[in-house]
Structures are given as structure tokens and as C-alpha cells.
Write a protein that holds these residues in place. Structure first.
Motif, PDB file in Angstrom:
ATOM      1  N   GLY A  74       0.786  -1.223   0.000  1.00  0.00           N
ATOM      2  CA  GLY A  74       0.000   0.000   0.000  1.00  0.00           C
ATOM      3  C   GLY A  74       0.818   1.272   0.000  1.00  0.00           C
ATOM      4  N   ASN A  75       1.956   1.273   0.700  1.00  0.00           N
ATOM      5  CA  ASN A  75       2.700   2.530   0.821  1.00  0.00           C
ATOM      6  C   ASN A  75       3.188   3.041  -0.535  1.00  0.00           C
ATOM      7  OD1 ASN A  75       4.609   0.535   0.491  1.00  0.00           O
ATOM      8  ND2 ASN A  75       5.910   1.187   2.189  1.00  0.00           N
ATOM      9  N   ASN A  76       3.614   2.136  -1.412  1.00  0.00           N
ATOM     10  CA  ASN A  76       4.094   2.563  -2.728  1.00  0.00           C
ATOM     11  C   ASN A  76       2.954   3.003  -3.639  1.00  0.00           C
ATOM     12  OD1 ASN A  76       6.256   0.029  -2.050  1.00  0.00           O
ATOM     13  ND2 ASN A  76       7.127   1.997  -2.660  1.00  0.00           N
ATOM     14  N   VAL A  77       1.828   2.307  -3.570  1.00  0.00           N
ATOM     15  CA  VAL A  77       0.684   2.700  -4.387  1.00  0.00           C
ATOM     16  C   VAL A  77       0.153   4.053  -3.922  1.00  0.00           C
ATOM     17  CG1 VAL A  77      -1.642   2.073  -5.138  1.00  0.00           C
ATOM     18  CG2 VAL A  77       0.104   0.301  -4.894  1.00  0.00           C
ATOM     19  N   GLU A  78       0.125   4.286  -2.617  1.00  0.00           N
ATOM     20  CA  GLU A  78      -0.279   5.587  -2.095  1.00  0.00           C
ATOM     21  C   GLU A  78       0.701   6.668  -2.546  1.00  0.00           C
ATOM     22  OE1 GLU A  78      -1.131   7.890   2.168  1.00  0.00           O
ATOM     23  OE2 GLU A  78      -0.875   5.702   2.134  1.00  0.00           O
ATOM     24  N   ASP A  79       1.973   6.348  -2.563  1.00  0.00           N
ATOM     25  CA  ASP A  79       2.995   7.292  -3.010  1.00  0.00           C
ATOM     26  C   ASP A  79       2.739   7.719  -4.451  1.00  0.00           C
ATOM     27  OD1 ASP A  79       5.359   8.721  -2.320  1.00  0.00           O
ATOM     28  OD2 ASP A  79       6.542   7.334  -3.516  1.00  0.00           O
ATOM     29  N   PHE A  80       2.302   6.781  -5.273  1.00  0.00           N
ATOM     30  CA  PHE A  80       2.044   7.072  -6.690  1.00  0.00           C
ATOM     31  C   PHE A  80       0.748   7.856  -6.879  1.00  0.00           C
ATOM     32  CE2 PHE A  80       0.037   5.998 -10.728  1.00  0.00           C
ATOM     33  CZ  PHE A  80       1.044   6.307 -11.636  1.00  0.00           C
ATOM     34  N   LEU A  81      -0.313   7.454  -6.184  1.00  0.00           N
ATOM     35  CA  LEU A  81      -1.632   8.046  -6.396  1.00  0.00           C
ATOM     36  C   LEU A  81      -1.835   9.360  -5.649  1.00  0.00           C
ATOM     37  CD1 LEU A  81      -3.990   4.923  -6.235  1.00  0.00           C
ATOM     38  CD2 LEU A  81      -3.463   6.308  -8.243  1.00  0.00           C
ATOM     39  N   GLY A  82      -1.154   9.509  -4.518  1.00  0.00           N
ATOM     40  CA  GLY A  82      -1.479  10.616  -3.634  1.00  0.00           C
ATOM     41  C   GLY A  82      -2.505  10.148  -2.605  1.00  0.00           C
ATOM     42  N   HIS A  83      -2.591  10.852  -1.494  1.00  0.00           N
ATOM     43  CA  HIS A  83      -3.357  10.355  -0.357  1.00  0.00           C
ATOM     44  C   HIS A  83      -4.853  10.237  -0.640  1.00  0.00           C
ATOM     45  CE1 HIS A  83       0.410  10.850   1.637  1.00  0.00           C
ATOM     46  NE2 HIS A  83       0.358  12.170   1.627  1.00  0.00           N
TER      47      HIS A  83
END
Length: 252
Positions: free
Chosen positions: A102-111
Motif C-alpha cells: 500500500g505505501n508505494n501505491v499511495e505514493d504514486f496516487l497521492g493520499h
């Protein structure tokens, strides 16, 4: 979320993040808080909690309320079910997968977009389970459908990442780095095998599959509107800024 018989356990990946994954941390915190709330319920109240706030496919399909008069619309269980877990192992394995991917996908998408993405994948997973088990009265609980969507997005964004994995051979622990593409494709294959009736019962395998492909489709739509995610290469910037050069229930 664990692999077959809990013998293949992901521990971490090798992709750094540029931002603090506040949404991933918050989702984990809410799941843990709800679980501790469950621990303080007696057996009767726990039964009600799971059946009231989990998704009951038959009730959803027929648009009926199994607990009329309590003031809680059953449609909201599509959201509440994502934060309920059936036990410590169920919770722990789901949160481990969420943290790693999740942390990397959140990093890509934004919070904000990541939160909407997570919830939408969970919704899609629940609907797939409901459509494939429309007469089930077993409540569906767990975050795995949403997390499966995160894993699908991770596969699209970071196929060349590596996952440090613990493999238990009988009682001997083996720590190896596995390419993310192999790890996630193998995970998906296990879901299909189990959904075909080979695996253990009581797990919403089709929800996992539905959530995974929802994540793949959504992240591909996002990528069409922006540059591709950073891929690891020989000139990677280690900072992560990119190239420098009954009580029965279905659990998710």
C-alpha cells in the motif's frame, strides 16, 4: 491473505517511498482499533456486530434488511465490512500485505486518490463475491478485497520490484528475494485454484480476484493521464525520487 498453509510470507519490498503513507497507516490503525473493540464484546454481541456490519449477500441482492429497526442502513455494510476481521491471524496477515504494497501505491496516487481507490476496490470485491454467492447468508468481513486491488495496482506499477519472502520448508525458514511480478502472479494463481474448489472453505476467493482486477483496471486508467511509475534500473536514485540519470463468515 496468507499463501497456502501460511508457508510463504512477504516481509518487505525494495521500493522506497517519497512521502509518508498516512492513509495506509490510518487504515491499519482503524482496522486494529475495530479488532480490539471486537475483543471486548461477549459472544452474543460479537455475533450481532459481525452480522450487522458485515455484508450478507442474500440480503444485499434482495434489498432486505436482516436487522430492521436499528437505524443502520444495510447498504453501509459495503464499507463497514472492510474494517472487521475474524481473528488475529486474519487481521495480521491483511495488515502486513497492506503495509508492504500500500505505501508505494499511495505514493504514486497521492493520499486522497489512494483512499478512494482502496475503498472502490473493496466495494468491487464485495460485489463480485455477492454476484457469485447471491444466496449466501454468511456475513462477509475483511479487508482482503481492497488490499487485493492494491496488489493489482502494485503489479502494474512496480513489476520489477523485489519482495523479501519468508518460505517455511517444514520448520526451516528460508528468506529469499522474489520478483514482484512472480510473487503477485503466483498469489493470483492460488486464488483461482482455491476459487475452483481446491482450497479451504470459508474464504471469499472470488472477492480477492475481483478486487485484484479492479485495481489493475483502475491504475491503468490513472496511468493514461500521467507519466508511468518509476521503474528500478541501474541508475536508480536510492532516495526514491525516480531515475537520477452463524459465527460462520466469509473472510477477505
Amino acid at each position: 491473505m496468507w499463501f497456502n498453509k501460511k508457508v510463504m510470507i512477504p516481509l518487505r519490498d525494495d521500493i522506497p517511498t517519497r512521502t509518508i503513507p498516512v492513509v495506509t497507516i490510518a487504515v491499519i490503525a482503524v482496522n486494529v482499533a475495530v479488532f480490539f473493540f471486537q475483543l471486548n464484546l461477549d459472544q452474543r454481541d460479537l455475533w450481532y456486530f459481525i452480522h450487522r456490519f458485515g455484508v450478507i449477500p442474500k440480503a444485499l441482492v434482495r434489498l432486505t434488511d436482516p436487522f430492521p429497526g436499528d437505524g443502520f442502513p444495510s447498504v453501509l455494510t459495503l464499507g463497514t465490512s472492510l474494517f472487521i476481521h475474524g481473528g488475529l491471524v486474519h487481521l495480521g496477515s491483511n495488515m502486513l500485505f497492506l503495509w508492504i504494497f500500500g505505501n508505494n501505491v499511495e505514493d504514486f496516487l497521492g493520499h486522497v486518490r489512494y483512499l478512494l481507490f482502496y475503498l472502490f476496490c473493496g466495494l468491487a470485491a464485495t460485489l463480485v463475491h455477492t454476484l457469485t454467492s447471491p444466496l449466501s447468508v454468511a456475513p462477509l468481513v475483511g479487508a482482503s478485497g481492497a488490499i487485493a486491488g492494491v496488489m493489482g495496482a502494485y503489479l502494474v506499477l512496480y513489476p520489477q520490484a523485489r519482495i523479501q519472502t519468508l518460505i517455511l520448508i517444514i520448520i526451516y525458514p528460508l528468506f529469499i528475494w522474489i520478483p514482484a511480478v512472480l510473487f503477485l502472479v503466483f498469489w493470483l494463481a492460488i486464488q483461482f485454484i482455491n476459487a475452483g474448489g481446491v482450497g479451504e472453505g470459508g474464504v471469499a476467493w472470488m472477492a480477492h480476484i475481483g478486487g485484484f482486477f479492479c485495481g489493475v483496471l483502475l491504475i491503468n486508467r490513472v496511468r493514461k493521464k500521467r507519466r508511468p511509475a518509476w521503474r528500478r534500473g541501474p541508475d536508480d536514485d536510492p532516495s526514491g525520487n525516480g531515475p537520477s540519470d452463524d459465527n460462520s463468515r466469509f473472510i477477505l
